[in-house]
Design a protein around this motif. Structure first.
Motif, PDB file in Angstrom:
ATOM      1  N   ASP A 103       0.802  -1.216   0.000  1.00  0.00           N
ATOM      2  CA  ASP A 103       0.000   0.000   0.000  1.00  0.00           C
ATOM      3  C   ASP A 103       0.839   1.272   0.000  1.00  0.00           C
ATOM      4  O   ASP A 103       0.314   2.363  -0.197  1.00  0.00           O
ATOM      5  N   GLY A 142      -2.754  -2.146  -4.090  1.00  0.00           N
ATOM      6  CA  GLY A 142      -2.519  -1.481  -2.808  1.00  0.00           C
ATOM      7  C   GLY A 142      -3.599  -1.758  -1.787  1.00  0.00           C
ATOM      8  O   GLY A 142      -3.538  -1.241  -0.668  1.00  0.00           O
ATOM      9  N   GLU A 143      -4.595  -2.589  -2.169  1.00  0.00           N
ATOM     10  CA  GLU A 143      -5.645  -2.927  -1.200  1.00  0.00           C
ATOM     11  C   GLU A 143      -6.167  -4.337  -1.493  1.00  0.00           C
ATOM     12  O   GLU A 143      -5.925  -4.903  -2.552  1.00  0.00           O
ATOM     13  N   GLU A 144      -6.890  -4.893  -0.537  1.00  0.00           N
ATOM     14  CA  GLU A 144      -7.209  -6.322  -0.523  1.00  0.00           C
ATOM     15  C   GLU A 144      -8.009  -6.789  -1.734  1.00  0.00           C
ATOM     16  O   GLU A 144      -7.629  -7.759  -2.401  1.00  0.00           O
ATOM     17  N   GLU A 145      -9.122  -6.126  -2.039  1.00  0.00           N
ATOM     18  CA  GLU A 145     -10.005  -6.620  -3.093  1.00  0.00           C
ATOM     19  C   GLU A 145      -9.300  -6.667  -4.444  1.00  0.00           C
ATOM     20  O   GLU A 145      -9.387  -7.646  -5.179  1.00  0.00           O
ATOM     21  N   LEU A 159      -1.443  -4.576   5.280  1.00  0.00           N
ATOM     22  CA  LEU A 159      -2.124  -3.914   4.173  1.00  0.00           C
ATOM     23  C   LEU A 159      -3.291  -3.086   4.689  1.00  0.00           C
ATOM     24  O   LEU A 159      -4.000  -3.502   5.610  1.00  0.00           O
ATOM     25  N   SER A 160      -3.497  -1.906   4.087  1.00  0.00           N
ATOM     26  CA  SER A 160      -4.627  -1.070   4.488  1.00  0.00           C
ATOM     27  C   SER A 160      -5.134  -0.322   3.256  1.00  0.00           C
ATOM     28  O   SER A 160      -4.338   0.306   2.553  1.00  0.00           O
ATOM     29  N   PRO A 161      -6.431  -0.370   2.929  1.00  0.00           N
ATOM     30  CA  PRO A 161      -7.462  -1.114   3.683  1.00  0.00           C
ATOM     31  C   PRO A 161      -7.380  -2.616   3.420  1.00  0.00           C
ATOM     32  O   PRO A 161      -6.834  -3.038   2.416  1.00  0.00           O
ATOM     33  N   GLY A 162      -7.954  -3.364   4.309  1.00  0.00           N
ATOM     34  CA  GLY A 162      -7.947  -4.810   4.184  1.00  0.00           C
ATOM     35  C   GLY A 162      -6.819  -5.420   4.981  1.00  0.00           C
ATOM     36  O   GLY A 162      -6.179  -4.772   5.812  1.00  0.00           O
TER      37      GLY A 162
END
Length: 733
Positions: free
Chosen positions: A8, A33-36, A56-59
């Motif tokens: 991220d 840079g994020e989970e999804e 990791l953020s978000p997620g």
């Protein structure tokens, strides 16, 4: 090896990307840079390695790991974290990772681990890849010939998956892929990348028990392979291109009969590949031959610079159009197009600019005419056009004027602003020629007439042009023999001093006593001699005859001042001074008895070579005179750099000098500037006493013209001198 980065921090992500791509066999195929986004991209792109930021953020990085494993991804995952939390590491290992990387520490160990996952590269890799490329099999459609061989291998071994693989630079690509939906995978996860290093069958009974493949993405993830057996496909030339292999999701072994069978099938695959390779080579050779034939045909029918049809094609098409017009009762126009002053562009701006200039001409001619018309380049600065279906001869002339306007539009090549002028000749079927050959000849004659008229114009052929052309041809033939037949003779015209009785000098003028046409002036045959390359021979003849006449007069006691002879611009080359020297001394004379006249155009032409020739002549003692000054484009500023002694003021400035204040001022300015530069002046074409008086007042050194005496044969010169002497004192100069 395909690497996906989940991070991220943009700064860290850029640093990782730079480090990964610095490695020769690594490439970054994506980042998130994020989970999804990370989960969807990893499942879609199926990378070999994932560099995963746990924080990791978000997620959550742990959630990314859990979700891709649940979806069947077997990608090797290296977890990157600042945390030393053992519980977190244990949780990741339980889900399935290949190692840890400390984001705050040295990543060298991380990259060493990634490099260890790469399969070895054969020693002959470059040669092997070239051989693979030569088969033409990569990225081809499904092929039943290869599928049938793979099907036999699958049936004989009972394995659910049978492949014929080709190991490319960074991938393995499948000629046949029975039981596996993918058509290719990364080379770094390919069992076959190891098998091509073997000399025989490579068998992996249980991938989970083999250090090389235990954490392979195809083993840890879908299709969860456990068994592999592959035979390298080795060409007769020794390169292993890939394998014939069978795979299973459970451990197993082949029996001896199955091993022999798969080896035999591999030889059949190689045979099919070799056959395809030979067929491709043959097809490529045929294509090369066709391309060569097309190239030869293009060279035979097209101008290599502009791509326009050449003279051969022009003639063929014109013959066709004449035939069609004869059947339909139509009109066809043939045009010859010659560029005006193109040589000046080539000589001053260079051949590269000249070539671009010609390509502009070709484009403008083609884009101005109709699609049914033909534009051809005949060579040099000569073009031609065929215009079928003209309604009248007058319409062809309108088209020619349209071409002249299109060509005249200014354009830029580099830093040069240029424009094109042209001379066009037109001949129309049937009134001005009844065959292709006659039309082209008549169009050429009409073009020459346009050129003679000053250029930048279009002219229709007339019968009179052919009459003149026939006469010119006869003149050409006769001129070649004129010297041997002693038909070229000299006349001599005196030069006097304005307001005085002195004879300042003489000019030798050549005439041609043609056996049928009578006495011809130089303007009738000197241009022809220059065009045909005979001017050097004629020039030497004139100088030799002049010197012989001076020597004859000397022996007879008739003292003649220096005599001037004209030199053509094409004669002003290295070696001229030595040639003239040899002639002068062969007659027992010295250089001060001979003056050499050159035109202004010779001075503004090929500067360096002309300057050298004139300097050599001056150093040897010959007087150099500029003829017809004021009719050309030179200036006294140009002349001061050359070893010139005399300026001969052109008749066009003298004609009105006695009653035009402007002409009087111009002539006076020339005389004053010449005197300031240390040059003498001679006024040409003086016919009236009033002109002589003005020249005397202006301080002109000498004059020449009918007022003093017309050109006369050598035999009359002594009598003329005697008569002039009887009328008053004569100074021989």
């Amino acid at each position: 090896m395909n690497v996906f980065i989940v991070e991220d921090s943009a700064l860290v992500r850029e640093q990782l990307t730079r480090l990964v791509e610095a490695k020769e066999r690594f490439r970054v195929v994506g980042w998130a840079g994020e989970e999804e986004r990370a989960v969807s991209a990893i499942l879609a792109q199926r990378p070999d390695v994932v560099l995963l930021d746990i924080a990791l953020s978000p997620g959550s990085g742990v959630n990314v790991l859990r979700r891709i494993r649940a979806a069947g991804s077997g990608a090797r995952v290296l977890v990157m974290t600042h945390s030393a939390d053992q519980a977190l590491r244990d949780a990741c290992e339980a889900i399935g990772i290949s190692g840890h990387c400390d984001k705050g520490g040295d990543l060298h160990a991380c990259f060493e681990q990634m490099e260890a996952w790469l399969p070895p590269v054969p020693e002959n890799e470059a040669q092997r890849l070239a051989a693979l490329e030569s088969t033409g099999l990569l990225d081809t459609p499904e092929d039943e010939a290869f599928d049938s061989l793979a099907r036999v291998a699958r049936n004989l071994t009972g394995a659910p998956i049978a492949l014929i693989s080709l190991i490319d630079h960074s991938r393995q690509w499948f000629l046949s892929h029975l039981g596996l939906p993918e058509r290719e995978t990364s080379r770094s996860m390919a069992f076959c990348a190891h098998a091509i290093l073997q000399t025989g069958l490579m068998e992996v009974p249980d991938a989970l028990e083999d250090e090389r493949f235990r954490d392979n993405p195809l083993v840890q993830g879908n299709p969860r392979l456990r068994y592999y057996a592959g035979v390298p496909l080795v060409l007769d030339s020794g390169e292993a291109l890939g394998t014939l292999c069978v795979l299973d999701t459970v451990p197993r072994r082949l029996d001896e009969a199955q091993r022999d069978a798969i080896k035999t099938l591999a030889r059949s695959v190689v045979g099919e590949i070799e056959l395809r390779r030979r067929v491709l080579t043959l097809e490529q050779e045929i294509e090369r031959r066709h391309a060569a034939e097309a190239r030869i045909m293009h060279l035979a029918t097209r101008d290599p610079l502009t791509g326009l049809p050449n003279r051969t094609v022009l003639r063929d098409r014109l013959e066709h159009e004449v035939h069609q017009a004869a059947r339909r009762g139509g009109t066809v126009a043939a045009m010859f197009i010659d560029l005006d002053r193109f040589k000046l562009v080539n000589d001053t701006l260079g051949h590269d600019v000249g070539d671009e200039f010609l390509m502009v001409v070709a484009h403008r001619l083609s884009s101005t005419l109709r699609e049914a018309d033909t534009v051809a380049r005949l060579g040099g600065d000569e073009f031609a056009a065929i215009l079928p279906d003209m309604h009248s001869d007058a319409e062809a002339l309108l088209v020619a004027h349209k071409l002249l306007r299109a060509l005249a539009e200014p354009f830029t090549i580099g830093k040069h602003r240029l424009r094109i002028d042209a001379s066009i000749g037109i001949a129309c079927y049937p009134h001005e020629g009844d065959s292709a050959e006659v039309l082209l000849r008549h169009a050429d004659l009409a073009m020459y007439q346009s050129k003679q008229g000053g250029g930048n114009r279009a002219t229709h052929f007339t019968a009179q042009m052919e009459t003149l052309a026939v006469a010119a041809l006869a003149l050409d033939r006769d001129l070649d023999q004129a010297i041997e037949r002693r038909e070229l003779v000299l006349e001599f015209q005196p030069q006097g001093v304005p307001g005085g009785r002195e004879v300042a000098g003489w000019e030798a003028l050549v005439r041609w006593n043609h056996p049928k046409l009578g006495r011809l002036m130089p303007d009738r045959f000197i241009p022809l001699a220059e065009e045909r390359g005979w001017i050097h021979r004629i020039g030497r003849h004139v100088i030799d005859s002049t010197l012989a006449q001076i020597a004859t007069w000397d022996r007879a006691g008739t003292r003649i001042p220096r005599i001037a002879v004209n030199l053509s611009p094409s004669e002003l080359r290295a070696g001229l001074a030595d040639e003239i020297d040899a002639l002068v001394y062969s007659h027992g004379l010295t250089p001060d008895r001979l003056a050499l006249e050159i035109t202004e155009t010779a001075i503004v032409g090929d500067g360096a070579e002309v300057a050298y020739a004139l300097t050599r002549l001056s150093q040897k003692g010959y007087s150099i005179e500029v003829d017809d000054f004021g009719a050309g484009y030179s200036s006294l500023g140009q002349l001061r750099h050359l070893p010139l002694e005399t300026l001969k003021i052109d008749k066009s400035l003298i004609d009105d000098v006695h009653h035009s204040k402007i002409d009087t001022a111009l002539v006076g300015a020339v005389i004053d500037m010449a005197r300031a530069l240390g040059m003498r002046t001679v006024a040409e074409g003086v016919e009236l006493p009033e002109q002589e008086r003005v020249l005397a007042r202006l301080g002109c050194d000498s004059y020449q013209g009918y007022l003093l005496g017309k050109p006369m044969p050598a035999a009359r010169v002594p009598d003329w001198l005697a008569q002039r002497s009887a009328a008053g004192p004569v100074q021989a100069g």
